[in-house]
Design a protein around this motif. Structure first.
Motif, PDB file in Angstrom:
ATOM      1  N   ARG A  13      11.913  -6.962 -15.984  1.00 30.07           N
ATOM      2  CA  ARG A  13      12.826  -7.787 -15.187  1.00 30.07           C
ATOM      3  C   ARG A  13      13.508  -8.825 -16.073  1.00 30.07           C
ATOM      4  O   ARG A  13      14.705  -9.091 -15.926  1.00 30.07           O
ATOM      5  CB  ARG A  13      12.087  -8.485 -14.052  1.00 30.07           C
ATOM      6  CG  ARG A  13      13.026  -9.126 -13.029  1.00 30.07           C
ATOM      7  CD  ARG A  13      12.246  -9.863 -11.934  1.00 30.07           C
ATOM      8  NE  ARG A  13      13.051 -10.066 -10.742  1.00 30.07           N
ATOM      9  CZ  ARG A  13      13.991 -11.001 -10.599  1.00 30.07           C
ATOM     10  NH1 ARG A  13      14.255 -11.830 -11.593  1.00 30.07           N
ATOM     11  NH2 ARG A  13      14.691 -11.106  -9.481  1.00 30.07           N
ATOM     12  N   ALA A  38      17.030  -0.136 -13.908  1.00 30.87           N
ATOM     13  CA  ALA A  38      16.763  -1.285 -13.023  1.00 30.87           C
ATOM     14  C   ALA A  38      16.587  -0.894 -11.557  1.00 30.87           C
ATOM     15  O   ALA A  38      15.628  -1.321 -10.915  1.00 30.87           O
ATOM     16  CB  ALA A  38      17.853  -2.339 -13.177  1.00 30.87           C
ATOM     17  N   PRO A  39      17.486  -0.079 -10.974  1.00 32.08           N
ATOM     18  CA  PRO A  39      17.265   0.320  -9.579  1.00 32.08           C
ATOM     19  C   PRO A  39      15.972   1.112  -9.394  1.00 32.08           C
ATOM     20  O   PRO A  39      15.292   0.974  -8.375  1.00 32.08           O
ATOM     21  CB  PRO A  39      18.487   1.186  -9.259  1.00 32.08           C
ATOM     22  CG  PRO A  39      19.512   0.806 -10.267  1.00 32.08           C
ATOM     23  CD  PRO A  39      18.753   0.457 -11.499  1.00 32.08           C
ATOM     24  N   LEU A  42      20.787  -1.454 -16.819  1.00 34.85           N
ATOM     25  CA  LEU A  42      21.234  -2.129 -15.603  1.00 34.85           C
ATOM     26  C   LEU A  42      21.497  -1.187 -14.433  1.00 34.85           C
ATOM     27  O   LEU A  42      21.245  -1.562 -13.280  1.00 34.85           O
ATOM     28  CB  LEU A  42      22.501  -2.943 -15.891  1.00 34.85           C
ATOM     29  CG  LEU A  42      22.326  -4.192 -16.761  1.00 34.85           C
ATOM     30  CD1 LEU A  42      23.672  -4.884 -16.966  1.00 34.85           C
ATOM     31  CD2 LEU A  42      21.331  -5.162 -16.133  1.00 34.85           C
ATOM     32  N   GLU A  46      16.835  -1.324  -5.683  1.00 30.31           N
ATOM     33  CA  GLU A  46      18.236  -1.735  -5.640  1.00 30.31           C
ATOM     34  C   GLU A  46      18.402  -3.149  -5.102  1.00 30.31           C
ATOM     35  O   GLU A  46      19.259  -3.907  -5.574  1.00 30.31           O
ATOM     36  CB  GLU A  46      19.046  -0.751  -4.790  1.00 30.31           C
ATOM     37  CG  GLU A  46      20.533  -1.058  -4.707  1.00 30.31           C
ATOM     38  CD  GLU A  46      21.247  -1.034  -6.054  1.00 30.31           C
ATOM     39  OE1 GLU A  46      22.385  -1.528  -6.111  1.00 30.31           O
ATOM     40  OE2 GLU A  46      20.685  -0.533  -7.050  1.00 30.31           O
ATOM     41  N   GLU A  90      22.059  -9.577  -9.918  1.00 28.32           N
ATOM     42  CA  GLU A  90      23.505  -9.567 -10.154  1.00 28.32           C
ATOM     43  C   GLU A  90      24.237 -10.598  -9.306  1.00 28.32           C
ATOM     44  O   GLU A  90      25.309 -11.074  -9.694  1.00 28.32           O
ATOM     45  CB  GLU A  90      24.070  -8.174  -9.840  1.00 28.32           C
ATOM     46  CG  GLU A  90      23.667  -7.096 -10.824  1.00 28.32           C
ATOM     47  CD  GLU A  90      24.390  -7.214 -12.144  1.00 28.32           C
ATOM     48  OE1 GLU A  90      25.318  -8.043 -12.253  1.00 28.32           O
ATOM     49  OE2 GLU A  90      24.017  -6.488 -13.078  1.00 28.32           O
ATOM     50  N   ARG A 120      17.625  -5.602  -7.879  1.00 27.54           N
ATOM     51  CA  ARG A 120      18.686  -5.547  -8.898  1.00 27.54           C
ATOM     52  C   ARG A 120      19.929  -6.286  -8.416  1.00 27.54           C
ATOM     53  O   ARG A 120      20.537  -7.051  -9.149  1.00 27.54           O
ATOM     54  CB  ARG A 120      19.047  -4.094  -9.213  1.00 27.54           C
ATOM     55  CG  ARG A 120      20.109  -3.969 -10.318  1.00 27.54           C
ATOM     56  CD  ARG A 120      20.571  -2.550 -10.507  1.00 27.54           C
ATOM     57  NE  ARG A 120      21.549  -2.153  -9.517  1.00 27.54           N
ATOM     58  CZ  ARG A 120      22.863  -2.310  -9.676  1.00 27.54           C
ATOM     59  NH1 ARG A 120      23.344  -2.917 -10.754  1.00 27.54           N
ATOM     60  NH2 ARG A 120      23.705  -1.909  -8.750  1.00 27.54           N
ATOM     61  N   VAL A 150      16.285  -7.143 -17.908  1.00 30.80           N
ATOM     62  CA  VAL A 150      17.430  -6.913 -17.025  1.00 30.80           C
ATOM     63  C   VAL A 150      18.195  -8.214 -16.782  1.00 30.80           C
ATOM     64  O   VAL A 150      19.435  -8.237 -16.799  1.00 30.80           O
ATOM     65  CB  VAL A 150      16.960  -6.302 -15.689  1.00 30.80           C
ATOM     66  CG1 VAL A 150      18.093  -6.271 -14.671  1.00 30.80           C
ATOM     67  CG2 VAL A 150      16.424  -4.893 -15.922  1.00 30.80           C
TER      68      VAL A 150
END
Length: 200
Positions: A65, A117-118, A113, A123, A130, A126, A68
């Motif tokens: 994490r 990440a998902p 990413l 999702e 963002e 993530r 990311v």
């Protein structure tokens, strides 16, 4: 006169260790993928003990994490750096889109990413990462362009995630070998279509 010590503070050492672990983990996650990267491999590559790793991160997922978050922050900073307040709101939006695609072309970033990440974080998590970075900048750019009359007055809460998804697909296409110039042309055409005036 007080002489400044050459010794690093605890905070500096902590930051240096976290940065080292994140950089090492990034390289391994890109090369091998999250699932294939073991904790022993991480500590060996970083040259630290298992205890040092768990002192800074609860587990491998927490370290991922952090990777990311660092990647998302790098993208957001690249977009901010491309923002020229002297330009029109529409030009700034177009420049931000170009900056996003350039930043996502960094080797391994699209995989981290948009693929890993998902799968690892989900999702929803993530998108939460963002939301305060690149997505926030996109929303601000859209709001400014609409306020300036450069874009049609569409609901930003709906428009931003749809446009963000298009940008992400363009980045994925580039990572898969699509011509970057073609991807940029398509993204710019999408934005131009929101003006109601054709190509920009």
């Amino acid at each position: 006169m007080q002489v400044k010590s050459g010794r690093r503070s605890n905070a500096e050492r902590t930051r240096a260790m976290r940065d080292r672990l994140v950089a090492t983990a990034r390289a391994l996650f890109v090369a091998q993928g999250y699932a294939e990267t073991s904790t022993p491999a991480l500590v060996t590559a970083a040259g630290v003990t298992r205890g040092a790793l768990y002192h800074h991160f609860a587990d491998k997922r927490a370290l991922f994490r952090a990777v990311v978050e660092a990647e998302a922050e790098a993208v957001a900073q690249a977009i901010e750096a491309a923002d020229d307040r002297a330009e029109s709101a529409l030009d700034r939006l177009l420049a931000g889109a170009d900056a996003y695609l350039t930043a996502m072309a960094e080797p391994g970033r699209t995989r981290l990413l948009l693929v890993e990440a998902p799968a690892v974080l989900g999702e929803a998590e993530r998108r939460c990462i963002e939301d305060t970075r690149g997505d926030a900048t996109l929303r601000e750019g859209l709001e400014a362009a609409i306020e300036a009359g450069a874009l049609r007055p569409l609901p930003v809460a709906v428009l931003a995630p749809i446009l963000s998804a298009a940008f992400e697909r363009a980045a994925e296409s580039m990572a898969a070998g699509a011509e970057p110039a073609a991807c940029r042309t398509v993204v710019r055409a999408l934005i131009a279509g929101l003006t109601g005036r054709g190509d920009t």
